[in-house]
Design a protein around this motif. Structure first.
Motif, PDB file in Angstrom:
ATOM      1  N   LEU A 261      -9.639  11.412   0.688  1.00  0.00           N
ATOM      2  CA  LEU A 261      -9.004  10.850  -0.506  1.00  0.00           C
ATOM      3  C   LEU A 261      -9.366  11.662  -1.744  1.00  0.00           C
ATOM      4  N   SER A 262     -10.638  12.041  -1.864  1.00  0.00           N
ATOM      5  CA  SER A 262     -11.085  12.818  -3.025  1.00  0.00           C
ATOM      6  C   SER A 262     -10.405  14.181  -3.075  1.00  0.00           C
ATOM      7  N   VAL A 263     -10.328  14.848  -1.911  1.00  0.00           N
ATOM      8  CA  VAL A 263      -9.711  16.185  -1.859  1.00  0.00           C
ATOM      9  C   VAL A 263      -8.219  16.101  -2.184  1.00  0.00           C
ATOM     10  N   VAL A 264      -7.535  15.119  -1.572  1.00  0.00           N
ATOM     11  CA  VAL A 264      -6.095  14.965  -1.806  1.00  0.00           C
ATOM     12  C   VAL A 264      -5.832  14.640  -3.273  1.00  0.00           C
ATOM     13  N   CYS A 265      -6.665  13.782  -3.860  1.00  0.00           N
ATOM     14  CA  CYS A 265      -6.454  13.376  -5.247  1.00  0.00           C
ATOM     15  C   CYS A 265      -6.755  14.495  -6.236  1.00  0.00           C
ATOM     16  N   ILE A 266      -7.573  15.457  -5.836  1.00  0.00           N
ATOM     17  CA  ILE A 266      -7.768  16.643  -6.686  1.00  0.00           C
ATOM     18  C   ILE A 266      -6.426  17.370  -6.833  1.00  0.00           C
ATOM     19  N   PHE A 267      -5.689  17.496  -5.710  1.00  0.00           N
ATOM     20  CA  PHE A 267      -4.390  18.165  -5.754  1.00  0.00           C
ATOM     21  C   PHE A 267      -3.313  17.294  -6.411  1.00  0.00           C
TER      22      PHE A 267
ATOM     23  N   LEU B 199       0.838  -1.203   0.000  1.00  0.00           N
ATOM     24  CA  LEU B 199       0.000   0.000   0.000  1.00  0.00           C
ATOM     25  C   LEU B 199       0.875   1.256   0.000  1.00  0.00           C
ATOM     26  N   TYR B 200       1.897   1.272   0.849  1.00  0.00           N
ATOM     27  CA  TYR B 200       2.782   2.441   0.928  1.00  0.00           C
ATOM     28  C   TYR B 200       3.590   2.615  -0.357  1.00  0.00           C
ATOM     29  N   PHE B 201       4.273   1.566  -0.784  1.00  0.00           N
ATOM     30  CA  PHE B 201       5.158   1.684  -1.947  1.00  0.00           C
ATOM     31  C   PHE B 201       4.389   1.999  -3.229  1.00  0.00           C
ATOM     32  N   PHE B 202       3.275   1.322  -3.440  1.00  0.00           N
ATOM     33  CA  PHE B 202       2.481   1.529  -4.654  1.00  0.00           C
ATOM     34  C   PHE B 202       2.006   2.977  -4.758  1.00  0.00           C
ATOM     35  N   HIS B 203       1.553   3.538  -3.642  1.00  0.00           N
ATOM     36  CA  HIS B 203       1.022   4.901  -3.685  1.00  0.00           C
ATOM     37  C   HIS B 203       2.116   5.964  -3.630  1.00  0.00           C
ATOM     38  N   ILE B 204       3.271   5.634  -3.064  1.00  0.00           N
ATOM     39  CA  ILE B 204       4.407   6.560  -3.151  1.00  0.00           C
ATOM     40  C   ILE B 204       4.796   6.746  -4.613  1.00  0.00           C
ATOM     41  N   MET B 205       4.914   5.622  -5.331  1.00  0.00           N
ATOM     42  CA  MET B 205       5.313   5.698  -6.740  1.00  0.00           C
ATOM     43  C   MET B 205       4.241   6.377  -7.591  1.00  0.00           C
ATOM     44  N   GLY B 206       2.980   6.046  -7.337  1.00  0.00           N
ATOM     45  CA  GLY B 206       1.891   6.632  -8.105  1.00  0.00           C
ATOM     46  C   GLY B 206       1.774   8.131  -7.878  1.00  0.00           C
TER      47      GLY B 206
ATOM     48  N   THR C  16      -1.725   5.403   5.868  1.00  0.00           N
ATOM     49  CA  THR C  16      -1.832   5.247   7.320  1.00  0.00           C
ATOM     50  C   THR C  16      -3.270   5.437   7.784  1.00  0.00           C
ATOM     51  N   ALA C  17      -3.943   6.464   7.249  1.00  0.00           N
ATOM     52  CA  ALA C  17      -5.350   6.706   7.607  1.00  0.00           C
ATOM     53  C   ALA C  17      -6.235   5.537   7.174  1.00  0.00           C
ATOM     54  N   THR C  18      -5.935   4.952   6.012  1.00  0.00           N
ATOM     55  CA  THR C  18      -6.728   3.818   5.513  1.00  0.00           C
ATOM     56  C   THR C  18      -6.538   2.584   6.383  1.00  0.00           C
ATOM     57  N   LEU C  19      -5.304   2.359   6.818  1.00  0.00           N
ATOM     58  CA  LEU C  19      -5.016   1.182   7.650  1.00  0.00           C
ATOM     59  C   LEU C  19      -5.625   1.282   9.044  1.00  0.00           C
ATOM     60  N   GLN C  20      -6.042   2.485   9.443  1.00  0.00           N
ATOM     61  CA  GLN C  20      -6.705   2.646  10.744  1.00  0.00           C
ATOM     62  C   GLN C  20      -8.171   2.221  10.708  1.00  0.00           C
ATOM     63  N   LEU C  21      -8.737   2.074   9.510  1.00  0.00           N
ATOM     64  CA  LEU C  21     -10.148   1.717   9.390  1.00  0.00           C
ATOM     65  C   LEU C  21     -10.383   0.285   9.861  1.00  0.00           C
ATOM     66  N   PRO C  22     -11.443   0.025  10.642  1.00  0.00           N
ATOM     67  CA  PRO C  22     -11.737  -1.345  11.088  1.00  0.00           C
ATOM     68  C   PRO C  22     -12.270  -2.189   9.933  1.00  0.00           C
ATOM     69  N   LEU C  23     -11.875  -3.453   9.922  1.00  0.00           N
ATOM     70  CA  LEU C  23     -12.327  -4.379   8.870  1.00  0.00           C
ATOM     71  C   LEU C  23     -13.316  -5.412   9.402  1.00  0.00           C
TER      72      LEU C  23
ATOM     73  N   ALA D 186       1.404   9.494   0.218  1.00  0.00           N
ATOM     74  CA  ALA D 186       1.194   8.054   0.389  1.00  0.00           C
ATOM     75  C   ALA D 186       1.176   7.657   1.858  1.00  0.00           C
ATOM     76  N   VAL D 187       2.123   8.181   2.624  1.00  0.00           N
ATOM     77  CA  VAL D 187       2.208   7.815   4.041  1.00  0.00           C
ATOM     78  C   VAL D 187       0.953   8.270   4.785  1.00  0.00           C
ATOM     79  N   SER D 188       0.499   9.505   4.534  1.00  0.00           N
ATOM     80  CA  SER D 188      -0.678  10.009   5.249  1.00  0.00           C
ATOM     81  C   SER D 188      -1.947   9.258   4.853  1.00  0.00           C
ATOM     82  N   GLU D 189      -2.162   9.056   3.541  1.00  0.00           N
ATOM     83  CA  GLU D 189      -3.384   8.392   3.076  1.00  0.00           C
ATOM     84  C   GLU D 189      -3.397   6.900   3.438  1.00  0.00           C
TER      85      GLU D 189
END
Length: 309
Positions: free
Chosen positions: A196-202, A98-105, A158-165, A153-156
Motif C-alpha cells: 500500500l505504501s509503495v503504490v501510494c507513493i506512485f 471499498l472498490y468504488f471509493f478507491h477507484i474514485m480516489g 482485492t489484496a485487502t479483502l484476502q486478509l483474515p479477520l 483500486a481493484v488490485s489493492e
C-alpha cells in the motif's frame, strides 16, 4: 467467501461520541445535495456553452463527475448509519464500497496531475497548446487516468479483502477503507502495508511532485507576462486548481503514506469526511467563484432556463 469473513460489519463511527451524530447527519444532509447540484451544474455548463469546449473544461467535467461518484459511494450509507441505531454494512456492501471509493480516489489523484499539466502547456507553451492537447489526446489521457485508477483500486482492494479477520466484525470507522481494514485484520499483514505504501507513493507523491513542478514553471512564466490583466487571469485559473490540489492531497497523504498500524483512532474518520465530503462540495464553488468564464456560462444557463419558462 472465506469463513473468517463476517456476514456484515458494524461501523462504530462516533459511537463513543453520540452527541456528534445528529449534527453530522444534518451537515451531510445539506452538503450532499449541494455537492451533487454544484458538480452537475459544472458538467452542464461545460457541455452546453461553446466557449467552454476546451481541454481545461473537459478535464473539469471529468473531475466533477468523479466528485459526484466519490461522495455518492460513502455519504448515503453514512446517512443511513447516523440516522438509525443499526450501524451495519453487509460484507458485500463493504467490498463494493471499498472498490468504488478507491477507484474514485485513485483516479482523482492522477486527474489533478493531468489538469496541472494542461495548465502548464496552456501558459508555458501557448503556441503548441492546441496541437498537443487535441481532442484525441484529451480522451486518451482521461481514459488512461480512469484505467490506472481502476487497476490500483481493484488490485489493492482485492489484496485487502484476502486478509483474515478472525471473526472480527467491528470497524472503528464511518466506512470501509483499505488502511482501516488492514489495521483490523489479524495474521501477517506487513506485506499489505508495504505494498500500500509503495503504490501510494506512485498514486499520491509522484503526481503531487509533478503538480508542484508544473506550477513552479507556470509561476516563472507568469511573472514574465507584461500585461497585468494576463497575469491576473493566469493566476486566477491556476489558483483555483492549486486550492483543490491541497484540499485533496493533504488529507490523502496524511492517511495513506504512513503504515496503517500507526494510524490514530479518529484520524480515518475525519480524513474520510474531508476528502470524501468536504472537497466534492467545495470544488464547484472554488472553480465558479474564481473563474469568470464559468460564472458567465452559469448566468447564461440560468437566464436561458427562466427565459424559456
Amino acid at each position: 467467501m472465506n469463513n473468517s469473513h463476517p456476514k456484515e460489519f458494524v461501523l462504530l463511527g462516533f459511537a463513543d461520541r453520540p452527541w456528534l451524530e445528529l449534527p453530522l447527519f444534518a451537515i451531510l444532509l445539506i452538503t450532499y445535495p449541494m455537492a451533487m447540484v454544484g458538480n452537475t451544474a459544472i458538467i452542464l455548463v461545460s457541455r452546453l456553452d461553446a466557449r467552454l469546449h476546451s481541454p481545461m473544461y473537459f478535464f473539469l467535467t471529468n473531475l466533477s463527475f468523479l466528485d459526484m461518484c466519490y461522495t455518492t459511494s460513502i455519504v448515503p450509507q453514512m446517512l443511513f448509519n447516523l440516522g438509525s441505531t443499526k450501524k451495519t454494512i453487509s460484507y458485500v456492501g463493504c467490498a463494493a464500497q471499498l472498490y468504488f471509493f478507491h477507484i474514485m480516489g485513485g483516479t482523482e489523484c492522477l486527474l489533478l496531475a493531468i489538469m496541472s499539466f494542461d495548465r502548464y502547456l496552456a501558459i508555458c507553451k501557448p503556441l503548441h497548446y492546441t496541437l498537443i492537447m487535441n481532442p484525441r489526446i484529451c480522451i486518451l489521457l482521461a481514459s488512461t487516468v480512469w484505467l490506472t485508477g481502476i487497476t490500483y483500486a481493484v488490485s489493492e482492494a482485492t489484496a485487502t479483502l484476502q486478509l483474515p479477520l478472525c471473526g472480527l466484525n467491528k470497524l472503528d470507522h464511518l466506512l470501509c477503507e483499505i488502511p482501516v481494514l488492514i489495521k483490523a485484520s489479524c495474521g501477517e499483514k506487513a506485506a499489505n502495508e508495504l505494498t500500500l505504501s509503495v503504490v501510494c507513493i506512485f498514486m499520491l507523491a509522484v503526481p503531487l511532485g509533478l503538480i508542484l513542478a508544473s506550477y513552479a514553471c507556470i509561476g516563472h512564466a507568469v511573472f514574465k507576462i507584461k500585461s497585468s490583466e494576463g497575469r491576473k487571469k493566469a493566476f486566477g485559473t491556476c489558483s483555483s486548481h492549486l486550492i483543490v490540489v491541497f484540499l485533496f492531497y493533504g488529507p490523502g497523504i496524511s492517511m495513506y503514506l504512513q503504515p496503517p498500524s500507526s494510524i490514530s483512532r479518529d484520524q480515518p474518520k475525519f480524513m474520510a469526511l474531508f476528502y470524501g465530503v468536504v472537497t466534492p462540495v467545495l470544488n464547484p464553488f472554488i472553480y465558479t467563484l474564481r473563474n469568470k468564464d464559468v460564472k458567465g456560462a452559469l448566468g447564461n444557463l440560468v437566464s436561458g432556463i427562466f427565459a424559456s419558462k
